[in-house]
Design a protein around this motif. Structure first.
Motif, PDB file in Angstrom:
ATOM      1  N   MET A   1       0.751  -0.869  -0.001  1.00  0.00           N
ATOM      2  CA  MET A   1       0.107  -0.112   0.049  1.00  0.00           C
ATOM      3  C   MET A   1       0.963   1.289   0.074  1.00  0.00           C
ATOM      4  O   MET A   1       1.617   1.307   0.892  1.00  0.00           O
ATOM      5  CB  MET A   1      -0.876  -0.138   1.010  1.00  0.00           C
ATOM      6  N   PRO A   2       0.523   2.280  -0.618  1.00  0.00           N
ATOM      7  CA  PRO A   2       1.372   3.385  -0.688  1.00  0.00           C
ATOM      8  C   PRO A   2       1.274   4.141   0.294  1.00  0.00           C
ATOM      9  O   PRO A   2       0.288   3.981   1.203  1.00  0.00           O
ATOM     10  CB  PRO A   2       0.804   4.494  -2.062  1.00  0.00           C
ATOM     11  N   SER A   3       2.426   4.845   0.720  1.00  0.00           N
ATOM     12  CA  SER A   3       2.503   5.521   2.206  1.00  0.00           C
ATOM     13  C   SER A   3       1.857   6.926   1.978  1.00  0.00           C
ATOM     14  O   SER A   3       1.838   7.753   0.611  1.00  0.00           O
ATOM     15  CB  SER A   3       3.947   5.742   2.430  1.00  0.00           C
ATOM     16  N   GLY A   4       1.336   7.563   3.205  1.00  0.00           N
ATOM     17  CA  GLY A   4       0.995   8.869   3.263  1.00  0.00           C
ATOM     18  C   GLY A   4       0.024   9.590   2.343  1.00  0.00           C
ATOM     19  O   GLY A   4      -1.032   8.828   1.802  1.00  0.00           O
ATOM     20  N   GLY A   5       0.348  10.623   1.765  1.00  0.00           N
ATOM     21  CA  GLY A   5      -0.464  11.158   0.703  1.00  0.00           C
ATOM     22  C   GLY A   5      -0.602  10.638  -0.742  1.00  0.00           C
ATOM     23  O   GLY A   5      -1.262  11.326  -1.455  1.00  0.00           O
ATOM     24  N   LYS A   6       0.259   9.933  -0.835  1.00  0.00           N
ATOM     25  CA  LYS A   6       0.055   8.912  -2.213  1.00  0.00           C
ATOM     26  C   LYS A   6      -0.808   7.811  -2.250  1.00  0.00           C
ATOM     27  O   LYS A   6      -0.756   7.227  -3.346  1.00  0.00           O
ATOM     28  CB  LYS A   6       1.615   8.487  -2.515  1.00  0.00           C
ATOM     29  N   ASP A   7      -1.681   7.677  -1.331  1.00  0.00           N
ATOM     30  CA  ASP A   7      -2.747   6.581  -1.264  1.00  0.00           C
ATOM     31  C   ASP A   7      -3.634   7.154  -2.307  1.00  0.00           C
ATOM     32  O   ASP A   7      -4.322   8.204  -2.186  1.00  0.00           O
ATOM     33  CB  ASP A   7      -3.161   6.263   0.141  1.00  0.00           C
ATOM     34  N   VAL A   8      -3.947   5.882  -3.191  1.00  0.00           N
ATOM     35  CA  VAL A   8      -4.996   6.437  -4.282  1.00  0.00           C
ATOM     36  C   VAL A   8      -6.358   6.462  -3.775  1.00  0.00           C
ATOM     37  O   VAL A   8      -7.283   7.296  -4.262  1.00  0.00           O
ATOM     38  CB  VAL A   8      -4.905   5.286  -5.347  1.00  0.00           C
ATOM     39  N   LYS A   9      -6.718   6.229  -2.516  1.00  0.00           N
ATOM     40  CA  LYS A   9      -7.977   6.147  -2.078  1.00  0.00           C
ATOM     41  C   LYS A   9      -8.317   7.828  -1.626  1.00  0.00           C
ATOM     42  O   LYS A   9      -9.321   8.140  -1.601  1.00  0.00           O
ATOM     43  CB  LYS A   9      -8.471   5.412  -0.870  1.00  0.00           C
ATOM     44  N   HIS A  10      -7.247   8.471  -1.244  1.00  0.00           N
ATOM     45  CA  HIS A  10      -7.455   9.840  -0.995  1.00  0.00           C
ATOM     46  C   HIS A  10      -7.705  10.776  -2.157  1.00  0.00           C
ATOM     47  O   HIS A  10      -8.434  11.525  -2.134  1.00  0.00           O
ATOM     48  CB  HIS A  10      -6.392  10.440  -0.134  1.00  0.00           C
ATOM     49  N   LEU A  11      -7.210  10.249  -3.338  1.00  0.00           N
ATOM     50  CA  LEU A  11      -7.163  11.042  -4.562  1.00  0.00           C
ATOM     51  C   LEU A  11      -8.981  10.808  -5.086  1.00  0.00           C
ATOM     52  O   LEU A  11      -9.466  11.347  -5.324  1.00  0.00           O
ATOM     53  CB  LEU A  11      -6.444  10.507  -5.680  1.00  0.00           C
ATOM     54  N   TYR A  12      -9.372   9.445  -4.968  1.00  0.00           N
ATOM     55  CA  TYR A  12     -10.641   8.874  -5.287  1.00  0.00           C
ATOM     56  C   TYR A  12     -11.620   9.968  -4.444  1.00  0.00           C
ATOM     57  O   TYR A  12     -12.627  10.456  -4.898  1.00  0.00           O
ATOM     58  CB  TYR A  12     -10.796   7.465  -5.020  1.00  0.00           C
ATOM     59  N   ARG A  13     -11.304   9.818  -3.084  1.00  0.00           N
ATOM     60  CA  ARG A  13     -12.353  10.512  -2.111  1.00  0.00           C
ATOM     61  C   ARG A  13     -12.231  12.229  -2.470  1.00  0.00           C
ATOM     62  O   ARG A  13     -13.473  12.564  -2.462  1.00  0.00           O
ATOM     63  CB  ARG A  13     -11.928  10.494  -0.817  1.00  0.00           C
ATOM     64  N   ALA A  14     -11.372  12.784  -2.992  1.00  0.00           N
ATOM     65  CA  ALA A  14     -11.036  14.136  -3.133  1.00  0.00           C
ATOM     66  C   ALA A  14     -11.923  14.411  -4.798  1.00  0.00           C
ATOM     67  O   ALA A  14     -12.656  15.200  -4.776  1.00  0.00           O
ATOM     68  CB  ALA A  14      -9.647  14.518  -3.618  1.00  0.00           C
ATOM     69  N   ILE A  15     -11.859  13.367  -5.367  1.00  0.00           N
ATOM     70  CA  ILE A  15     -12.608  13.512  -6.951  1.00  0.00           C
ATOM     71  C   ILE A  15     -13.859  13.572  -6.431  1.00  0.00           C
ATOM     72  O   ILE A  15     -14.723  14.348  -7.003  1.00  0.00           O
ATOM     73  CB  ILE A  15     -12.040  12.678  -7.756  1.00  0.00           C
ATOM     74  N   ARG A  16     -14.453  12.644  -5.865  1.00  0.00           N
ATOM     75  CA  ARG A  16     -15.881  12.356  -5.250  1.00  0.00           C
ATOM     76  C   ARG A  16     -16.374  13.584  -4.506  1.00  0.00           C
ATOM     77  O   ARG A  16     -17.535  14.065  -4.932  1.00  0.00           O
ATOM     78  CB  ARG A  16     -16.130  11.101  -4.546  1.00  0.00           C
ATOM     79  N   PHE A  17     -15.442  14.193  -3.738  1.00  0.00           N
ATOM     80  CA  PHE A  17     -16.056  15.435  -3.038  1.00  0.00           C
ATOM     81  C   PHE A  17     -16.094  16.412  -3.840  1.00  0.00           C
ATOM     82  O   PHE A  17     -16.971  17.385  -3.770  1.00  0.00           O
ATOM     83  CB  PHE A  17     -14.857  15.484  -2.020  1.00  0.00           C
ATOM     84  N   ALA A  18     -15.276  16.742  -5.081  1.00  0.00           N
ATOM     85  CA  ALA A  18     -15.235  17.655  -6.160  1.00  0.00           C
ATOM     86  C   ALA A  18     -16.522  17.521  -6.678  1.00  0.00           C
ATOM     87  O   ALA A  18     -17.201  18.672  -6.963  1.00  0.00           O
ATOM     88  CB  ALA A  18     -13.817  17.830  -6.790  1.00  0.00           C
ATOM     89  N   GLU A  19     -17.107  16.510  -7.112  1.00  0.00           N
ATOM     90  CA  GLU A  19     -18.267  16.019  -7.686  1.00  0.00           C
ATOM     91  C   GLU A  19     -19.439  16.357  -6.815  1.00  0.00           C
ATOM     92  O   GLU A  19     -20.304  17.538  -7.581  1.00  0.00           O
ATOM     93  CB  GLU A  19     -18.198  14.671  -7.965  1.00  0.00           C
ATOM     94  N   TRP A  20     -19.436  16.273  -5.665  1.00  0.00           N
ATOM     95  CA  TRP A  20     -20.441  16.771  -4.676  1.00  0.00           C
ATOM     96  C   TRP A  20     -20.365  18.330  -4.846  1.00  0.00           C
ATOM     97  O   TRP A  20     -21.547  18.976  -4.760  1.00  0.00           O
ATOM     98  CB  TRP A  20     -20.059  16.061  -3.342  1.00  0.00           C
ATOM     99  N   CYS A  21     -19.346  18.801  -4.488  1.00  0.00           N
ATOM    100  CA  CYS A  21     -19.274  20.237  -4.583  1.00  0.00           C
ATOM    101  C   CYS A  21     -19.716  20.971  -5.730  1.00  0.00           C
ATOM    102  O   CYS A  21     -20.681  21.953  -5.539  1.00  0.00           O
ATOM    103  CB  CYS A  21     -17.817  20.918  -4.525  1.00  0.00           C
ATOM    104  N   VAL A  22     -19.540  20.363  -6.715  1.00  0.00           N
ATOM    105  CA  VAL A  22     -20.208  21.162  -8.148  1.00  0.00           C
ATOM    106  C   VAL A  22     -21.739  20.769  -8.205  1.00  0.00           C
ATOM    107  O   VAL A  22     -22.405  21.822  -8.492  1.00  0.00           O
ATOM    108  CB  VAL A  22     -19.537  20.435  -9.400  1.00  0.00           C
ATOM    109  N   ASP A  23     -22.223  19.609  -7.669  1.00  0.00           N
ATOM    110  CA  ASP A  23     -23.718  19.383  -7.975  1.00  0.00           C
ATOM    111  C   ASP A  23     -24.266  20.119  -6.858  1.00  0.00           C
ATOM    112  O   ASP A  23     -25.312  20.624  -6.999  1.00  0.00           O
ATOM    113  CB  ASP A  23     -23.679  17.889  -7.236  1.00  0.00           C
ATOM    114  N   TYR A  24     -23.465  20.230  -5.428  1.00  0.00           N
ATOM    115  CA  TYR A  24     -24.330  21.070  -4.517  1.00  0.00           C
ATOM    116  C   TYR A  24     -24.445  22.674  -4.919  1.00  0.00           C
ATOM    117  O   TYR A  24     -25.449  23.357  -4.722  1.00  0.00           O
ATOM    118  CB  TYR A  24     -23.285  20.911  -3.180  1.00  0.00           C
ATOM    119  N   THR A  25     -23.345  23.136  -5.422  1.00  0.00           N
ATOM    120  CA  THR A  25     -23.456  24.426  -5.964  1.00  0.00           C
ATOM    121  C   THR A  25     -24.462  24.824  -7.087  1.00  0.00           C
ATOM    122  O   THR A  25     -25.212  25.884  -6.945  1.00  0.00           O
ATOM    123  CB  THR A  25     -22.011  24.875  -6.463  1.00  0.00           C
ATOM    124  N   LYS A  26     -24.605  23.826  -8.096  1.00  0.00           N
ATOM    125  CA  LYS A  26     -25.648  23.897  -8.933  1.00  0.00           C
ATOM    126  C   LYS A  26     -26.916  23.698  -8.484  1.00  0.00           C
ATOM    127  O   LYS A  26     -27.877  24.393  -8.822  1.00  0.00           O
ATOM    128  CB  LYS A  26     -25.141  22.737 -10.137  1.00  0.00           C
TER     129      LYS A  26
END
Length: 66
Positions: A1-26
């Motif tokens: 498993m990648p260490s610290g901030g290089k874990d792919v699950k964190h990027l996936y979560r950030a992308i999903r949160f960005a999608e939520w932000c765009v939908d929420y604003t809209k």
């Protein structure tokens, strides 16, 4: 498993949160923020998030390194 901030699950979560932000604003335009340009309740926060998702290894919390 990648260490610290290089874990792919964190990027996936950030992308999903960005999608939520765009939908929420809209879908919630009838509730404008008190400070529309602020980092935490305005457009600045989601914009930094979208920029950081493009280059996740260079992502930093805005102003934290000052």
């Amino acid at each position: 498993m990648p260490s610290g901030g290089k874990d792919v699950k964190h990027l996936y979560r950030a992308i999903r949160f960005a999608e939520w932000c765009v939908d929420y604003t809209k879908n919630h335009e009838e509730y404008p923020p008190d400070r529309p340009l602020s980092l935490f309740e305005g457009i600045s926060g989601p914009m930094y998030l979208l920029l950081d998702i493009q280059k996740p290894l260079e992502a930093k919390f805005p102003g934290y390194t000052l």
